[in-house]
Design a protein around this motif. Structure first.
Motif, PDB file in Angstrom:
ATOM      1  N   TYR A 292       1.023  -1.147   0.154  1.00 28.17           N
ATOM      2  CA  TYR A 292      -0.048  -0.009   0.132  1.00 28.17           C
ATOM      3  C   TYR A 292       0.673   1.444   0.250  1.00 28.17           C
TER       4      TYR A 292
ATOM      5  N   TYR B   4       0.402   5.478   0.849  1.00 29.49           N
ATOM      6  CA  TYR B   4      -0.424   6.269   1.504  1.00 29.49           C
ATOM      7  C   TYR B   4       0.300   7.717   1.430  1.00 29.49           C
TER       8      TYR B   4
ATOM      9  N   GLN C 200       0.520  11.528   2.993  1.00 34.41           N
ATOM     10  CA  GLN C 200       0.222  12.414   4.418  1.00 34.41           C
ATOM     11  C   GLN C 200       0.865  13.906   4.092  1.00 34.41           C
TER      12      GLN C 200
ATOM     13  N   SER D  36      -3.930  13.398   8.220  1.00 33.98           N
ATOM     14  CA  SER D  36      -3.918  12.137   8.324  1.00 33.98           C
ATOM     15  C   SER D  36      -3.369  11.604   7.156  1.00 33.98           C
ATOM     16  N   LEU D  37      -3.248  10.053   7.076  1.00 38.21           N
ATOM     17  CA  LEU D  37      -2.971   9.473   5.991  1.00 38.21           C
ATOM     18  C   LEU D  37      -3.983   9.083   4.814  1.00 38.21           C
TER      19      LEU D  37
ATOM     20  N   PHE E  86       4.260   7.304   2.365  1.00 40.21           N
ATOM     21  CA  PHE E  86       4.476   5.784   3.080  1.00 40.21           C
ATOM     22  C   PHE E  86       4.174   4.895   2.349  1.00 40.21           C
TER      23      PHE E  86
ATOM     24  N   LEU F 122      -0.485  -3.801   9.155  1.00 41.98           N
ATOM     25  CA  LEU F 122       0.174  -3.606   8.017  1.00 41.98           C
ATOM     26  C   LEU F 122       1.514  -2.861   8.837  1.00 41.98           C
TER      27      LEU F 122
ATOM     28  N   PHE G 240       4.708  -0.248   8.405  1.00 42.13           N
ATOM     29  CA  PHE G 240       4.891   1.121   7.655  1.00 42.13           C
ATOM     30  C   PHE G 240       6.300   1.244   7.605  1.00 42.13           C
ATOM     31  N   GLY G 241       6.749   1.921   6.541  1.00 40.48           N
ATOM     32  CA  GLY G 241       8.128   2.307   6.289  1.00 40.48           C
ATOM     33  C   GLY G 241       8.021   3.690   7.163  1.00 40.48           C
ATOM     34  N   THR G 242       9.197   4.180   7.250  1.00 39.82           N
ATOM     35  CA  THR G 242       9.577   5.514   7.837  1.00 39.82           C
ATOM     36  C   THR G 242       9.085   6.652   7.218  1.00 39.82           C
TER      37      THR G 242
END
Lengths: 116, 116
Positions: free
Chosen positions: A33, A35, A37, A42-43, A88, A104, A106-108
């Motif tokens: 996924y 996203y 931001q 929010s995402l 993200f 999920l 998440f990456g940083t």
């Protein structure tokens, strides 16, 4: 433990240029996924990639998934200022043996700044 | 459209106070999640729930608890707030969309909590 790494962490680019954000992950997953931001917000979901070779495009953004390489890319074409945001990627896997209970990781994030 | 709402956008609490963060979703989603977001660390999962009265620990549950008495509502509780819990807290929900589907998560607007 699943690890998701994005690079670069920060990206400053001029309008009109092309660039790619990379997302590597450490374990087998068929779903990835992306996203977005905006600052203080929010995402927002951008893309859902469900299989190897999946490619999705929306405007100047294109995402792809290579499950064998455990790599997804988010390509920005001819960047414009309103694409400035943090992006993200996230990978999912089952948390419990009950199918349907997945989370999920998440990456940083990659903070993208488009300079006029 | 899926709507996820959080009770407060900004919250300031004192060390040692008990803090309640509320999240409500209106799309009958089974899964609900609480994350915290800190610069350079991305999103980290605190707790999640895949059914009413069910809860599972995420990656960083220490110092937190949760409650899910109704399907649409998921509460995060800081039993005794500490300064290292100053963060952005994001709630999310997801619906299993069937075989070959996704666990796309929909996020609330976030609560920025400051503990002094």
């Amino acid at each position: 433990e699943l690890k998701v790494e994005q690079n670069p962490l920060f990206l400053s680019m001029q309008e009109g240029k092309n660039y790619t954000i990379y997302c590597n992950y450490s374990t087998t997953s068929d779903r990835l996924y992306w996203y977005r931001q905006d600052p203080g917000k929010s995402l927002e979901s951008l893309f859902v990639l469900l299989s190897n070779g999946a490619v999705k495009q929306e405007g100047r953004l294109m995402a792809s998934l290579d499950t064998k390489a455990r790599l997804s890319t988010l390509h920005i074409t001819a960047a414009v200022h309103d694409l400035s945001a943090t992006y993200f990627c996230a990978v999912d896997y089952a948390l419990t043996s009950n199918f349907g209970n997945e989370k999920l990781t998440f990456g940083t994030g990659t903070r993208l700044t488009i300079i006029p | 459209d899926v709507k996820v709402t959080q009770s407060s956008r900004y919250l300031v609490k004192r060390t040692g106070e008990k803090v309640f963060l509320e999240c409500v979703q209106d799309m009958d989603h089974e899964n609900m999640f609480w994350y915290r977001q800190d610069p350079g660390l991305g999103l980290r999962l605190i707790y999640f729930s895949y059914d009413v009265k069910m809860k599972e620990k995420g990656d960083i549950p220490e110092g937190y608890s949760v409650s899910r008495e109704k399907k649409e509502r998921f509460s995060l509780i800081l039993e005794s707030a500490s300064t290292n819990q100053t963060s952005m807290y994001l709630c999310a929900s997801s619906l299993w969309s069937g075989w070959g589907g996704t666990y796309e998560q929909y996020f609330g607007p976030g609560t920025r909590l400051t503990v002094t």
